[in-house]
Design a protein around this motif. Structure first.
Motif, short mmCIF file in Angstrom:
data_model
loop_
_atom_site.label_atom_id
_atom_site.label_comp_id
_atom_site.label_asym_id
_atom_site.label_seq_id
_atom_site.Cartn_x
_atom_site.Cartn_y
_atom_site.Cartn_z
N ILE A 153 0.86 -1.19 0.00
CA ILE A 153 0.00 0.00 0.00
C ILE A 153 0.89 1.23 0.00
N THR A 154 0.28 2.38 -0.21
CA THR A 154 1.00 3.65 -0.13
C THR A 154 0.59 4.37 1.15
N THR A 155 1.29 5.43 1.45
CA THR A 155 0.99 6.20 2.66
C THR A 155 -0.38 6.87 2.60
N ALA A 156 -0.95 6.98 1.41
CA ALA A 156 -2.26 7.63 1.26
C ALA A 156 -3.42 6.72 1.63
N GLU A 157 -3.17 5.42 1.82
CA GLU A 157 -4.24 4.48 2.15
C GLU A 157 -4.79 4.78 3.54
N SER A 158 -6.09 4.70 3.67
CA SER A 158 -6.72 4.95 4.98
C SER A 158 -6.52 3.74 5.88
N LEU A 159 -6.64 3.98 7.18
CA LEU A 159 -6.55 2.88 8.13
C LEU A 159 -7.64 1.85 7.85
N GLN A 160 -8.83 2.33 7.53
CA GLN A 160 -9.94 1.43 7.23
C GLN A 160 -9.64 0.60 5.98
N GLY A 161 -9.11 1.25 4.96
CA GLY A 161 -8.76 0.54 3.72
C GLY A 161 -7.71 -0.53 3.97
N ALA A 162 -6.72 -0.20 4.79
CA ALA A 162 -5.68 -1.18 5.10
C ALA A 162 -6.26 -2.36 5.88
N MET A 163 -7.14 -2.08 6.83
CA MET A 163 -7.78 -3.16 7.60
C MET A 163 -8.60 -4.07 6.69
N GLU A 164 -9.34 -3.47 5.79
CA GLU A 164 -10.17 -4.26 4.88
C GLU A 164 -9.32 -5.10 3.94
N LEU A 165 -8.22 -4.54 3.45
CA LEU A 165 -7.33 -5.28 2.57
C LEU A 165 -6.71 -6.47 3.30
N MET A 166 -6.26 -6.24 4.53
CA MET A 166 -5.69 -7.34 5.31
C MET A 166 -6.72 -8.44 5.54
N ALA A 167 -7.94 -8.06 5.86
CA ALA A 167 -8.99 -9.05 6.11
C ALA A 167 -9.31 -9.82 4.83
N MET A 168 -9.40 -9.13 3.73
CA MET A 168 -9.75 -9.76 2.46
C MET A 168 -8.66 -10.73 1.99
N LYS A 169 -7.39 -10.36 2.19
CA LYS A 169 -6.27 -11.17 1.72
C LYS A 169 -5.73 -12.12 2.79
N HIS A 170 -6.30 -12.07 3.99
CA HIS A 170 -5.88 -12.93 5.11
C HIS A 170 -4.40 -12.75 5.42
N ILE A 171 -3.99 -11.49 5.56
CA ILE A 171 -2.61 -11.17 5.89
C ILE A 171 -2.58 -10.25 7.10
N ARG A 172 -1.40 -10.13 7.72
CA ARG A 172 -1.27 -9.30 8.92
C ARG A 172 -0.23 -8.21 8.79
#
Length: 136
Positions: A14-33
């Protein structure tokens, strides 16, 4: 065994412009931490973890928590800047030493030119351990 033999190649970033919510959703969707944070040229500048995001999130048990801030706050506010990295050509034992000594959950992997080429976690190491792979 080398880091490149065990790492997860081409990590999701991700880039620094990604929101915290967007990062959380991406992690959940891709099953990564862990998400490496890169600049416009793809150079590693940080690392954000699920723990970083949970610490920044308002508590669901406390009324009045401002959940909207998760959409407007960027990962730049919570990411680890200049994270510890490891080279793809380094011995895997060096990574294990870092995991044990520093209690890290992930190491971004760089090639000899300094380009992000993978990510290594203790789970990756355990999967590479002879006889330790889960039975299916």
């Amino acid at each position: 065994m080398l880091v490149r033999d065990t790492m997860t190649p081409r990590p999701i970033t991700i880039t620094t412009a990604e929101s915290l919510q967007g990062a959380m959703e991406l992690m959940a969707m891709k099953h990564i931490r862990h998400l490496p944070v890169v600049d416009a040229n793809g150079a590693l500048i940080g690392l954000v973890t699920d723990r970083d995001l949970r610490r920044a999130a308002p508590s669901p048990v406390i009324k009045g928590g401002d959940h909207a801030q998760m959409d407007t706050t960027t990962v730049e506010r919570v990411m680890v800047r200049s994270p510890t990295t490891i080279g793809a050509e380094q011995d895997l034992r060096e990574a294990v030493t870092i995991f044990v000594d520093k209690k890290y959950g992930a190491l971004p992997v760089l090639d000899v030119a300094g380009k992000l080429v993978g990510i290594l976690t203790p789970i990756d190491v355990m999967k590479a351990w002879p006889g330790a792979a889960p039975r299916k």
